[in-house]
Write an enzyme that holds these catalytic residues in place. Structure first.
Site, PDB file in Angstrom:
ATOM      1  CG  PHE A 141     -55.490  68.772  37.010  1.00  8.82           C
ATOM      2  CD1 PHE A 141     -56.870  68.806  36.948  1.00  8.82           C
ATOM      3  CD2 PHE A 141     -54.771  69.088  35.881  1.00  8.82           C
ATOM      4  CE1 PHE A 141     -57.521  69.164  35.767  1.00  8.82           C
ATOM      5  CE2 PHE A 141     -55.403  69.442  34.698  1.00  8.82           C
ATOM      6  CZ  PHE A 141     -56.788  69.481  34.646  1.00  8.82           C
ATOM      7  CG  ASP A 229     -48.571  64.498  35.081  1.00  5.76           C
ATOM      8  OD1 ASP A 229     -47.950  65.313  34.354  1.00  5.76           O
ATOM      9  OD2 ASP A 229     -49.812  64.484  35.165  1.00  5.76           O
ATOM     10  CE  LYS A 258     -50.392  72.023  31.637  1.00  2.00           C
ATOM     11  NZ  LYS A 258     -51.551  72.432  30.834  1.00  2.00           N
TER      12      LYS A 258
END
Length: 408
Positions: A141, A229, A258
């Site tokens: 994801f 990531d 984030k």
């Protein structure tokens, strides 16, 4: 109708149904706790998918944002501003890298990393135009843009969004032999391997020991970029600043987001070397809000917080306690096998619920009724990722609610 029911009905009537939130309407939050419009308090055990690593309303972050709001919030990249250089230099230093390309959202940063890898492949490695290949893992994801969902194996994310972007090879996550075979097949056309050091959305999947180090060795030997990531796994969540550190691995490129914005503003970045990010020329890539003064001010405070190591240590110590308690639930006679498996690292766990006890959604709703907020994924899994400011007492209380739900 209650205040909660009215708010949810209004949202259902006037927003696209691209999410299925739990039926709680948050009005305020502080630390690891949130309060809804009815005045009921909930322990946040999700932390905005790790965007809120440093807690709700963190005083240092709020004060940094307020101070910057009084000065200047946006210039666009048409002009310099006085927070930009410091942000870039300090983030590069935190990562052990040289250059920062700031964006806003995680998906934007991943898109930037994909473009960077391709341009590096053509400009530096000498790959023939249009032939660049990027190797990715199944169950990944990385976001929801058209390009990113083109290399997703999640049918829900892909359905009805084609045609899909070519140039990606998908291999099983954690399978080093499959990675080596894919790199060999791609040959000189391979420009990058893009991986999550821990797959969050897939259920907090931790790869086998030695996998990341093996990928690092394979990519280095073949002159291929290793792109990590760390949007969810980075910035303290796993007990280290970066999850790659658990294997002593330094990738060629970090993708961050984030927690970099502290749960205050969206901030993301691609961080790498002069050789890699130096492929860009003015006008080839950009973002109006990327690296804006407000984002830089908040992110600089996040970097300062991480430099102390306090939150990394908290995540490591409380994480060891969390996983010890969760392991006791696996095949526990008291809960009649309610938990099939537990995975994770630091203050981050994926808990597979036995379907006989209910779906992940049903367990999440039962926990909500007991004042604990988590979120399900892939049917039978719930994710636990509280803010790193959570106290041991509150963490234990949250786990006690999980035990009560499973025992019931």
């Amino acid at each position: 109708m209650t205040s909660t029911e009215r708010a949810i009905a209004a949202a259902e009537a006037h927003s696209a149904h691209n999410y299925h939130p739990l039926p709680v309407v948050v009005a305020s939050a502080e630390g690891a706790w949130m309060t809804d419009v009815e005045g009921r308090r909930y322990l946040d055990m999700l932390a905005g998918y790790s965007a809120l690593n440093f807690g709700h309303g963190n005083r240092r972050l709020i004060d940094a944002a307020k101070a910057q709001l009084e000065r200047v919030t946006l210039t666009s990249r048409a002009f310099h501003h006085d927070r930009f250089a410091t942000f870039c230099s300090q983030l590069a230093e935190l990562c052990g890298m040289e250059v920062v390309l700031p964006m806003n959202t995680g998906a934007e940063a991943v898109e930037t990393a994909v473009k960077t890898a391709r341009k590096w492949g053509y400009r530096v490695k000498g790959v023939p135009d249009g032939r660049a290949k990027i190797i990715v893992a199944d169950n990944n994801f990385h976001g929801r843009t058209t390009t990113i969902i083109s290399f997703s194996t999640d049918l829900e994310a892909r359905a009805d969004f084609g045609p899909y972007t070519p140039g990606f090879e998908i291999v099983p996550y954690g399978d080093l032999a499959a990675m080596e075979a894919a790199l060999d097949t791609a040959g000189e056309d391979a420009v990058a391997v893009l991986l999550e050091p821990i797959q969050g959305e897939a259920g907090v999947l931790v790869p086998p020991s030695g996998y990341l180090a093996g990928v690092r060795e394979l990519t280095r030997a073949r002159n291929v970029l290793f792109i990590a990531d760390e949007i969810q796994s980075g910035l303290g969540r796993t007990g280290r600043t970066f999850a790659c550190e658990h294997e002593g691995v330094v990738p060629d490129v970090y993708v961050l987001g984030k927690a970099l914005g502290g749960g205050v503003v969206p901030v993301s970045a691609v961080v790498s070397s002069h050789e890699v990010l130096g492929v860009y020329r003015p006008g080839e890539h950009g973002s109006t809000f990327g690296g804006n003064p407000l984002a830089c001010a908040v992110a600089l405070e996040v970097i300062a917080i991480l430099r102390t190591g306090e939150f990394q240590q908290r995540a490591a110590e409380l994480g060891e306690h969390l996983h010890g308690e969760l392991r006791l639930l696996v095949d526990s006679p008291a809960h009649r096998g309610g938990v099939r498996a537990v995975r994770g690292r630091g203050l981050w766990a994926g808990v597979d619920i036995d379907p006989s006890h209910g779906t992940g959604r049903q367990i999440s709703e039962k926990l909500m009724d007991r004042g604990v907020l988590v979120k399900d994924t892939h049917g039978s899994t719930i994710r636990i990722a509280p803010p790193l400011v959570i106290s041991k007492e509150d963490l234990d209380w949250g786990l006690e609610q999980l035990r009560a739900v499973l025992a019931g």
